[in-house]
Design an enzyme around this catalytic site. Structure first.
Site, PDB file in Angstrom:
ATOM      1  N   CYS A 103       0.894  -1.166   0.000  1.00  0.00           N
ATOM      2  CA  CYS A 103       0.000   0.000   0.000  1.00  0.00           C
ATOM      3  C   CYS A 103       0.923   1.204   0.000  1.00  0.00           C
ATOM      4  CB  CYS A 103      -0.904   0.001   1.233  1.00  0.00           C
ATOM      5  SG  CYS A 103      -1.821   1.553   1.423  1.00  0.00           S
ATOM      6  N   CYS A 106      -0.551   4.479   2.302  1.00  0.00           N
ATOM      7  CA  CYS A 106      -0.509   4.380   3.770  1.00  0.00           C
ATOM      8  C   CYS A 106       0.049   3.012   4.088  1.00  0.00           C
ATOM      9  CB  CYS A 106      -1.847   4.688   4.419  1.00  0.00           C
ATOM     10  SG  CYS A 106      -3.319   4.064   3.592  1.00  0.00           S
ATOM     11  N   SER A 107      -0.704   2.141   4.698  1.00  0.00           N
ATOM     12  CA  SER A 107      -0.211   0.780   4.940  1.00  0.00           C
ATOM     13  C   SER A 107      -1.388  -0.167   5.026  1.00  0.00           C
ATOM     14  CB  SER A 107       0.598   0.717   6.236  1.00  0.00           C
ATOM     15  OG  SER A 107       1.647   1.645   6.217  1.00  0.00           O
ATOM     16  N   CYS A 108      -2.365  -0.035   4.113  1.00  0.00           N
ATOM     17  CA  CYS A 108      -3.555  -0.879   4.148  1.00  0.00           C
ATOM     18  C   CYS A 108      -3.154  -2.354   4.099  1.00  0.00           C
ATOM     19  CB  CYS A 108      -4.473  -0.544   2.985  1.00  0.00           C
ATOM     20  SG  CYS A 108      -5.131   1.127   3.101  1.00  0.00           S
TER      21      CYS A 108
END
Lengths: 206, 113, 105
Positions: A103, A106-108
């Site tokens: 991702c 962000c850091s999905c």
């Protein structure tokens, strides 16, 4: 907003404690809710859930078919749903195709299936590099992808969450679903590793 | 939030899908271009995709639109598609001719070619 | 927005920081920041508003902060913007805690 530059840990911890006490005092959140949330991610959900999904797909071809066609539906058959895993897509690694999940914005990550993401997944290095030089990134994980294999990178920027179905290793023929699940690692379900054959897995432990 | 509220949210999550018969603007196999936009507000269309040409590989159905949700505006439901871009389209000829990038884009992120 | 979060393709970010056997949270404050943010996801701010709040961090700060420092920034920003907890209230509470600690010492 006050500057967050390089504050000592103790200062950040105190700040967080202050915010927590204000949220509780104002009735915005109960301490018991915070405990339930932390307990869930520290002790209940994690890669062992994804590993069960992978192992089932390895032994049950009909389930695998459903899993690849409709990840959300097949995973919910096993009773696994939850926050940040509401809409699941499962992609299959084969001798011809290697999938890698990232991702960039962000850091999905599929929290209910794999738990919270590891530091490397959240790092600027991974978020920036996985899309432009996936093969070099995979080398840093010890994975050399042959030139003729197609690398597919999935940037999970929207509300769909991704899980890699790794290749079943040799040497585990006739293994039960439960035993197979013990071979499946978190990194293999992100595409940053392959599932090792049982002998290799043993020698890693030894 | 109570512990019970937390448990419900943890277990059920928050669906972003919308039950809608809104027609899709694009079909699987269509070649599409990601819009060149530079909003000062929230968007899930990253810079490295803007202006690039890709192919629709799957229609995931209708979802709320994060670009407006992130600003507390309307949910603006629309189709979201899995779109494939070749690595060379994104990064030039130094990239592997075998490789590709898949990303989920909404109707409002895309234009027909 | 063309913010520091939009990292795809950026160079010079270094090697992938692979940590063996890492804990879910590296400290209690990280766990608390995560849980407090989670607790606001439904009743107060949509998740996308929280994501956007961390993107609004000044680029220099964003790129020199840890993951949960960015979450903390987003949480404080939204609590202030929605008049749930003001920056002054936070500073006052920190001062109270500091004073209480020094009395114990």
């Amino acid at each position: 907003m006050p500057s967050h530059h390089h504050r000592p840990e103790s200062e950040v911890a105190l700040r967080v404690k202050a915010i927590e006490s204000l949220l509780v005092e104002k009735g915005i959140v109960d301490l018991a809710a915070l405990d339930a949330i932390i307990d869930t991610y520290e002790h209940k959900v994690g890669p062992h859930i994804g590993a069960q999904i992978v192992a089932k797909a390895w032994v049950d071809p009909e389930f695998k078919k459903r899993l690849l066609a409709d990840g959300t539906g097949a995973i919910s058959e096993l009773g696994f749903t939850g926050f940040s895993s509401e809409h699941m897509v499962v992609v299959e690694n084969t001798p011809e195709v290697h999938n890698l999940i990232v991702c960039t914005l962000c850091s999905c990550y599929p929290w209910a299936i794999l738990g919270l993401p590891p530091t490397w997944y959240k790092s600027f290095a991974y978020r920036s590099r996985a899309v432009i030089e996936p093969r070099k990134v995979l080398q840093e994980f010890g994975l050399e992808i042959p030139e003729q294999v197609e690398v597919r990178v999935w940037d999970s920027n929207a509300d769909l969450r991704y899980l890699v179905l790794p290749e079943r290793p040799d040497g585990a023929e006739g293994w039960s679903e439960e035993d197979l699940a013990t071979l499946v690692t978190r990194n293999a379900m992100i595409g940053a590793a392959k599932v090792q054959p049982p002998a290799a897995a043993d020698s890693l432990v030894a | 939030m109570t512990a019970q509220d937390a448990r419900v949210l943890l277990a059920k999550g928050l669906s972003c899908q919308v039950d809608s018969n809104l027609p899709a603007k694009f079909q699987v196999g269509d070649h599409v271009k990601a819009k060149v936009i530079h909003p000062k507000t929230y968007t899930r269309l990253p810079r490295y995709i803007r202006g690039k040409v890709g192919t629709i590989v799957k229609d995931h159905g209708v979802y709320v639109f994060p670009d407006t949700m992130g600003q507390r505006l309307s949910t603006k439901p629309q189709h979201v598609y899995s779109v494939r871009f070749t690595a060379q389209e994104l990064w030039g000829l130094d990239a592997s001719p075998k490789d590709s990038l898949y990303i989920d884009l909404f109707d409002d992120h895309l234009e027909a070619l | 927005m063309n913010g520091p979060h939009d990292l795809g393709g950026m160079h010079s970010m270094g090697p992938i920081p692979i940590e063996e056997n890492e804990p879910v949270f590296h400290s209690e404050w990280e766990a608390k920041v995560f849980a407090m943010s989670f607790a606001t996801f439904v009743n107060y701010f949509p998740v996308d508003e929280t994501r956007h709040a961390s993107e609004r961090m000044p680029p220099g700060e964003y790129l020199s902060s840890s993951y949960y420092e960015r979450w903390l920034y987003a949480l404080e920003l939204l609590l202030a913007e929605h008049n749930l907890v003001t920056p002054d209230e936070i500073e006052a509470r920190i001062a109270e805690f500091t004073q209480a600690d020094s009395l114990i010492d």
